[in-house]
Scaffold this active site. Sequence first.
Site, short mmCIF file in Angstrom:
data_model
loop_
_atom_site.label_atom_id
_atom_site.label_comp_id
_atom_site.label_asym_id
_atom_site.label_seq_id
_atom_site.Cartn_x
_atom_site.Cartn_y
_atom_site.Cartn_z
N LYS A 89 29.21 43.84 34.34
CA LYS A 89 30.50 43.87 33.63
C LYS A 89 31.59 44.24 34.63
O LYS A 89 31.66 45.37 35.09
CB LYS A 89 30.46 44.87 32.48
CG LYS A 89 31.71 44.83 31.61
CD LYS A 89 31.62 45.79 30.45
CE LYS A 89 32.84 45.66 29.54
NZ LYS A 89 34.12 45.90 30.24
N TRP A 90 32.44 43.28 34.93
CA TRP A 90 33.50 43.47 35.92
C TRP A 90 34.66 44.24 35.31
O TRP A 90 34.95 44.11 34.13
CB TRP A 90 33.96 42.12 36.46
CG TRP A 90 32.86 41.43 37.21
CD1 TRP A 90 31.93 40.57 36.70
CD2 TRP A 90 32.55 41.58 38.59
NE1 TRP A 90 31.05 40.17 37.68
CE2 TRP A 90 31.42 40.78 38.86
CE3 TRP A 90 33.12 42.32 39.64
CZ2 TRP A 90 30.84 40.68 40.12
CZ3 TRP A 90 32.55 42.22 40.90
CH2 TRP A 90 31.43 41.42 41.13
#
Length: 358
Positions: A29-30
Amino acid sequence: MQLPVMPPVSPMLAKSVTAIPPDASYEPKWDGFRSICFRDGDQVELGSRNERPMTRYFPELVAAIRAELPHRCVIDGEIIIATDHGLDFEALQQRIHPAESRVRMLADRTPASFIAFDLLALGDDDYTGRPFSERRAALVDAVTGSGADADLSIHVTPATTDMATAQRWFSEFEGAGLDGVIAKPPHITYQPDKRVMFKIKHLRTADCVVAGYRVHKSGSDAIGSLLLGLYQEDGQLASVGVIGAFPMAERRRLLTELQPLVTSFDDHPWNWAAHVAGQRTPRKNEFSRWNVGKDLSFVPLRPERVVEVRYDRMEGARFRHTAQFNRWRPDRDPRSCSYAQLERPLTVSLSDIVPGLR
């Protein structure tokens, strides 16, 4: 611009879950700006979560999209700024600036990258009705940035179907500034503004000193948020974040309850705050384009109350997101609330996550 999927498009969303679910495709998850990229020849538009274009703020990405992406495509992804120390969200926030000269200067000084993780259209084909497994395969084939070329600005996020690998990513990648793991069922179609994916984020607790409060936007009879502090090794109380999700009745009760602790700035650990830019705020850089017009002044309190809060992760010396109230801790000595209690993730290089990303 004439594409099979036209802007604006609200991105597909994820619902929070406490554990990594089985039978999914997993991705890191950026932590950046969610953006859907539209390209039709030389025409490029970078959309945002609120459907407002961000194109003008990232001229270096517009150039990279023209050089690296297919001639006609719509790709969902994340705009990030990568450094030797991991992702820099604060530098990313500074990119949203009205002055074109500053936009150009920051594009050179802190260039952004685009992490691609879904394909909505390619050429004349609309991919939104196809399963994610098919969209993912086409995305990898279409995006040149899936290689390990350090000169590229567009990269495809890594993905796995192995839960053990996803769990390792969840445990390790936080050290590079990433925000957890996303799980995507392989059969799902692209559904704008629907929470059909899953996100798994870290959850921790910390005991913090309540050092002040801001009044509620509805009026001065209620608390808006509580300002939190932690003691540094040198004994100074540092601003670490805020909590603010209280029912209105509790906001009013807290205002009355905290009045005996109200003090002057002269007697407060953040006494310098009253003289910074004419505003009483515990963070010198707290004003930004994101909160223009928002009153960030605060009422100082004697640092005698301790509260246990929930948070996901740190960014530098502060909570990355607004913390959540857990419980009051009358048994804790405020001076014992230091940074030493916080879990520190191991440092991980971004190039270990996406080869070529620095």
